[in-house]
Enzyme design. Structure first.
Site, PDB file in Angstrom:
ATOM      1  N   MET A   1      45.337  32.628  47.502  1.00  0.00           N
ATOM      2  CA  MET A   1      45.500  34.061  47.229  1.00  0.00           C
ATOM      3  C   MET A   1      46.922  34.302  46.705  1.00  0.00           C
ATOM      4  SD  MET A   1      42.607  35.420  47.840  1.00  0.00           S
ATOM      5  CE  MET A   1      43.167  37.061  47.392  1.00  0.00           C
TER       6      MET A   1
ATOM      7  N   HIS B   1      33.425  35.348  47.502  1.00  0.00           N
ATOM      8  CA  HIS B   1      34.674  35.239  48.255  1.00  0.00           C
ATOM      9  C   HIS B   1      34.515  36.099  49.505  1.00  0.00           C
ATOM     10  CE1 HIS B   1      39.273  36.323  48.285  1.00  0.00           C
ATOM     11  NE2 HIS B   1      38.895  35.676  49.363  1.00  0.00           N
TER      12      HIS B   1
ATOM     13  N   HIS C   1      33.301  36.206  39.958  1.00  0.00           N
ATOM     14  CA  HIS C   1      33.875  36.201  41.300  1.00  0.00           C
ATOM     15  C   HIS C   1      33.447  37.494  42.000  1.00  0.00           C
ATOM     16  CE1 HIS C   1      37.099  35.043  44.166  1.00  0.00           C
ATOM     17  NE2 HIS C   1      37.331  36.338  44.266  1.00  0.00           N
TER      18      HIS C   1
ATOM     19  N   MET D   1      33.957  42.314  51.261  1.00  0.00           N
ATOM     20  CA  MET D   1      34.943  42.822  52.227  1.00  0.00           C
ATOM     21  C   MET D   1      34.240  43.653  53.295  1.00  0.00           C
ATOM     22  SD  MET D   1      37.803  44.164  49.560  1.00  0.00           S
ATOM     23  CE  MET D   1      38.497  43.108  48.289  1.00  0.00           C
TER      24      MET D   1
ATOM     25  N   SER E   1      36.583  39.113  38.278  1.00  0.00           N
ATOM     26  CA  SER E   1      36.204  39.668  39.572  1.00  0.00           C
ATOM     27  C   SER E   1      35.540  41.022  39.382  1.00  0.00           C
ATOM     28  CB  SER E   1      37.437  39.838  40.464  1.00  0.00           C
ATOM     29  OG  SER E   1      37.107  40.705  41.532  1.00  0.00           O
TER      30      SER E   1
ATOM     31  N   ASP F   1      33.786  39.739  45.391  1.00  0.00           N
ATOM     32  CA  ASP F   1      34.632  39.944  46.564  1.00  0.00           C
ATOM     33  C   ASP F   1      33.877  40.698  47.647  1.00  0.00           C
ATOM     34  OD1 ASP F   1      37.265  38.846  45.845  1.00  0.00           O
ATOM     35  OD2 ASP F   1      37.101  40.257  44.180  1.00  0.00           O
TER      36      ASP F   1
ATOM     37  N   MET G   1      35.564  37.856  52.561  1.00  0.00           N
ATOM     38  CA  MET G   1      36.695  38.392  53.328  1.00  0.00           C
ATOM     39  C   MET G   1      36.109  39.174  54.488  1.00  0.00           C
ATOM     40  SD  MET G   1      38.987  39.478  50.040  1.00  0.00           S
ATOM     41  CE  MET G   1      37.549  39.460  48.981  1.00  0.00           C
TER      42      MET G   1
ATOM     43  N   ASP H   1      43.917  33.897  42.840  1.00  0.00           N
ATOM     44  CA  ASP H   1      43.209  35.180  42.901  1.00  0.00           C
ATOM     45  C   ASP H   1      44.185  36.285  43.283  1.00  0.00           C
ATOM     46  OD1 ASP H   1      41.425  37.261  43.276  1.00  0.00           O
ATOM     47  OD2 ASP H   1      40.400  36.344  45.001  1.00  0.00           O
TER      48      ASP H   1
HETATM   49  C1  DX5 Z   1      41.531  40.769  46.379  1.00  0.00           C
HETATM   50  C2  DX5 Z   1      40.365  40.072  45.734  1.00  0.00           C
HETATM   51  C3  DX5 Z   1      40.552  39.787  44.284  1.00  0.00           C
HETATM   52  C4  DX5 Z   1      40.700  41.000  43.423  1.00  0.00           C
HETATM   53  C5  DX5 Z   1      41.508  40.617  42.226  1.00  0.00           C
HETATM   54  O1  DX5 Z   1      41.254  40.916  47.726  1.00  0.00           O
HETATM   55  O2  DX5 Z   1      40.127  38.837  46.380  1.00  0.00           O
HETATM   56  O3  DX5 Z   1      39.498  38.950  43.797  1.00  0.00           O
HETATM   57  O4  DX5 Z   1      39.490  41.535  42.987  1.00  0.00           O
HETATM   58  O5  DX5 Z   1      41.767  41.769  41.499  1.00  0.00           O
HETATM   59  P1  DX5 Z   1      42.982  41.875  40.481  1.00  0.00           P
HETATM   60  O6  DX5 Z   1      42.732  40.820  39.420  1.00  0.00           O
HETATM   61  O7  DX5 Z   1      42.872  43.255  39.992  1.00  0.00           O
HETATM   62  O8  DX5 Z   1      44.240  41.592  41.253  1.00  0.00           O
HETATM   63 ZN    ZN Z   2      38.665  37.431  45.462  1.00  0.00          ZN
END
Ligand code: DX5
Ligand code: ZN
Length: 225
Positions: free
Chosen positions: A136, A65, A32, A36, A7, A34, A67, A174
């Site tokens: 998750m 991903h 991956h 947000m 990620s 993320d 969010m 994840d």
């Molecule tokens: C959290 C994200 C994850 C995050 C994982 O909201 O969806 O993908 O980056 O990070 P680690 O591996 O540090 O928990």
């Molecule tokens: Zn993620």
């Protein structure tokens, strides 16, 4: 075969191209990303422009991903930016079937994501339509959180559902995945591991972090030549 999806949230954004290339050279199977929005989750990360920049730096599959609230409004932008998979949360996507059709209609793979408190059955009626289910293992919003062990039962239930109804569907986890927690998730049925902190912030560097994770997950590290 276990796949690892580093990620980029934990990467050094100032050196993003180098970080991406290092992860690819170290044997990452996909990346991956993320996304947000500060509304569905408290944090804000990056948008399609950054995905497009990453697309130019690597040939690896990219999973976005989402969010974000109203993900339908942004699916096309992320596919055009180069995402090969788009993942949407069941919790904020009221017309999930339509959203999944939208993703697939644009030529991308579709994934559905379940928060820790969302039951496995929430993916049941859409299972046949999706390429992957993402469970998750932390509450989304931040990297570097602690793996929630109570999600293991749900991962097992999802694995059973998938095996019975759509074996080609991938089961991904994840959040908080490291060499200690990866074997637990894999034993429960996960086949794709997202990992941010344990790869990009590994004390020995990206290649060492990825190799340790791969070893722990029971897969031989597979560095690119
Ligand atoms: C959290 C994200 C994850 C995050 C994982 O909201 O969806 O993908 O980056 O990070 P680690 O591996 O540090 O928990
Ligand atoms: Zn993620």
């Amino acid at each position: 075969m276990i796949a690892i999806a580093p990620s980029l949230l934990a990467a050094d954004f100032l050196r993003l191209g180098e970080e991406v290339r290092a992860a690819e050279a170290a044997g990452a199977d996909r990346l991956h990303l993320d996304i947000m929005d500060g509304r569905f989750v408290p944090n804000i990360s990056f948008g399609p422009e950054v995905v497009a920049a990453v697309r130019r730096a690597t040939a690896l599959p990219l999973e976005a991903h989402l969010m974000i609230e109203e993900p339908d409004r942004y699916v096309q932008a992320f596919v055009e930016a180069g995402a090969t998979t788009v993942q949407v949360h069941v919790e904020n996507t009221p017309h999930l079937h339509r959203t999944v059709e939208l993703i697939k209609g644009l030529g991308a793979r579709a994934g559905v994501v379940l928060n820790p408190a969302t039951p496995a059955e929430a993916a049941g009626e859409i299972l046949l339509e999706v390429d992957m289910v993402l469970a998750m293992t932390v509450n989304p919003g931040y990297g570097g959180q602690r793996f929630i062990t109570a999600t293991l039962g749900k991962i097992r239930r999802l694995a059973t559902l998938i095996a019975a109804h759509h074996p080609a569907c991938e089961l991904e986890v994840d959040g908080g995945i490291d060499p200690d927690t990866a074997p637990l998730a894999v034993a429960a049925g996960a086949r794709v591991l997202v990992a941010g902190t344990s790869v990009f912030r590994a004390p020995g560097g990206i290649a060492a972090g990825l190799a340790a994770l791969a070893r722990a997950a029971g897969r031989a590290a597979d560095p690119a030549p």
